[in-house]
Motif scaffolding. Structure first.
Motif, PDB file in Angstrom:
ATOM      1  N   ASP A  36      34.289  40.049  33.661  1.00 18.86           N
ATOM      2  CA  ASP A  36      33.749  39.597  34.937  1.00 18.86           C
ATOM      3  C   ASP A  36      34.466  40.351  36.051  1.00 18.86           C
ATOM      4  N   PRO A  37      33.797  41.278  36.742  1.00 18.06           N
ATOM      5  CA  PRO A  37      34.463  42.078  37.766  1.00 18.06           C
ATOM      6  C   PRO A  37      34.932  41.269  38.969  1.00 18.06           C
ATOM      7  N   ASN A  38      34.501  40.016  39.076  1.00 20.06           N
ATOM      8  CA  ASN A  38      34.913  39.171  40.191  1.00 20.06           C
ATOM      9  C   ASN A  38      36.089  38.258  39.843  1.00 20.06           C
ATOM     10  N   ASP A  39      36.538  38.300  38.596  1.00 21.27           N
ATOM     11  CA  ASP A  39      37.640  37.455  38.145  1.00 21.27           C
ATOM     12  C   ASP A  39      38.939  38.259  38.210  1.00 21.27           C
ATOM     13  N   PRO A  40      39.887  37.862  39.072  1.00 20.47           N
ATOM     14  CA  PRO A  40      41.142  38.616  39.176  1.00 20.47           C
ATOM     15  C   PRO A  40      41.900  38.697  37.848  1.00 20.47           C
ATOM     16  N   ALA A  41      41.839  37.637  37.044  1.00 20.49           N
ATOM     17  CA  ALA A  41      42.540  37.646  35.760  1.00 20.49           C
ATOM     18  C   ALA A  41      41.941  38.689  34.827  1.00 20.49           C
ATOM     19  N   HIS A  42      40.610  38.797  34.811  1.00 21.01           N
ATOM     20  CA  HIS A  42      39.950  39.797  33.978  1.00 21.01           C
ATOM     21  C   HIS A  42      40.315  41.209  34.446  1.00 21.01           C
ATOM     22  N   ILE A  43      40.364  41.388  35.766  1.00 21.51           N
ATOM     23  CA  ILE A  43      40.711  42.705  36.311  1.00 21.51           C
ATOM     24  C   ILE A  43      42.130  43.095  35.918  1.00 21.51           C
TER      25      ILE A  43
END
Length: 325
Positions: A36-43
């Motif tokens: 998810d490009p909007n999830d800071p944790a995923h980034i």
């Protein structure tokens, strides 16, 4: 060997899950399978921790194998890319190239680690008496320490003259996985695989060479070619490690001793074990450095030095007493 593999798996999991942003295995799986490009944790997992894991695997495995090859070819239990000055040569070449070109983090600069490592290896071998066939453990170690000190002095002089080079100096002298995403991981992985395959291919001949040059020739081995092949393998492995993580000291000293137990004193098995153990130890050291005094991070080169320096002193004392390492 099974324990080594389990340790590597655990180290990889901790690298992905432990950090400033805590995240369990489920979060890591979501970031890798359904990004998810909007999830800071995923980034953070995709852009920071995953490159960090890849860099740790490359550098740890490469340094472990380089140390094993160096100890086998020189019959020196103190041989290590850091102690013998090969790391310093690679880092020195990159620092000089970075300052001349004005860029510090591209593939061209990282590629300079290879000629730097090769030049340092040849210099240490020559200074240690290798050209005269008298490359003893103590002479090689002293030559490597002297070369490392000289190169570090040159770099320090450059820093005093050019303050903008300080950040370059910090990375290429201490070693770190923090900037792994900015390194040419793909090219360095190819170089490491090449060095590993070459090392495994010539391993039986290195074992023959360890019996003595005369006996090795009687068995059909050409010492000069084997030493050259070992030098190329060590250069590729060390250059790849320095290209992604900087000069990480003492890892090549610690790993071969453990690999001999896991590999049953068969060099090919020892090389495979050293790749697994080297990657596991480097990833563990990096994880500990990130959590020991949060939010400050201790660089992985510092962590390996804290572990490796006492080990080096202990091994040096045993060698001086005439005991076998």
């Amino acid at each position: 060997m099974a324990v080594a593999v389990l340790a590597l798996v655990l180290a990889a999991v901790l690298t992905l899950t432990v950090g400033v942003r805590e995240g369990g295995f489920s979060l890591v799986w979501q970031a890798l399978s359904a990004f998810d490009p909007n999830d800071p944790a995923h980034i953070a997992i995709q852009s920071v921790r995953m490159p960090r894991l890849i860099a740790g695997l490359i550098a740890g495995a490469a340094l472990g194998m380089a140390g094993t090859i160096m100890q086998a070819i020189t019959r020196n239990p103190l041989a290590d890319p850091g102690i013998l000055g090969i790391n310093a040569g690679a880092a020195f070449a990159v620092v000089i190239g970075s300052l001349i070109a004005g860029r510090a983090d591209n593939g061209l600069m990282a590629a300079l680690a290879f000629p730097g490592a090769a030049a340092a290896a040849v210099a240490v071998f020559a200074l240690g008496g290798g050209l005269k066939g008298d490359a003893g453990p103590v002479r090689l170690t002293l030559a490597g320490v002297a070369l490392s000190a000289m190169l570090l002095s040159f770099v320090s002089a450059i820093i005093l003259a050019r303050n903008e080079a300080l950040e370059v100096f910090r990375f290429w002298v201490t070693g770190s996985l923090a900037q792994a995403g900015m390194r040419p991981l793909g090219y360095m992985a190819i170089a490491a695989v090449f060095g590993a395959c070459l090392a495994i291919a010539i391993a039986p001949r290195i074992e023959a060479l360890s019996l003595g040059s005369a006996l090795a020739r009687g068995l059909g081995t050409k010492p000069g070619r084997i030493q050259l092949g070992a030098l190329v393998a060590v250069t590729a492995l060390t250059g790849a490690a320095v290209g992604v993580a900087g000069p990480v000291a003492f890892l090549g000293l610690l790993v071969p001793r453990l690999a001999r137990r896991a590999g049953g004193h068969v060099l090919r098995r020892e090389l495979i074990a050293s790749a697994i153990l080297g990657a596991a130890i480097l990833l563990f050291a990096d994880t500990i450095g990130r959590i020991v005094i949060p939010p400050t991070e201790i660089r992985v080169g510092t962590m390996t030095a804290l572990i490796g320096a006492p080990m080096f002193i202990w091994m040096a004392r045993r060698l001086r007493a005439g005991a076998s390492a």
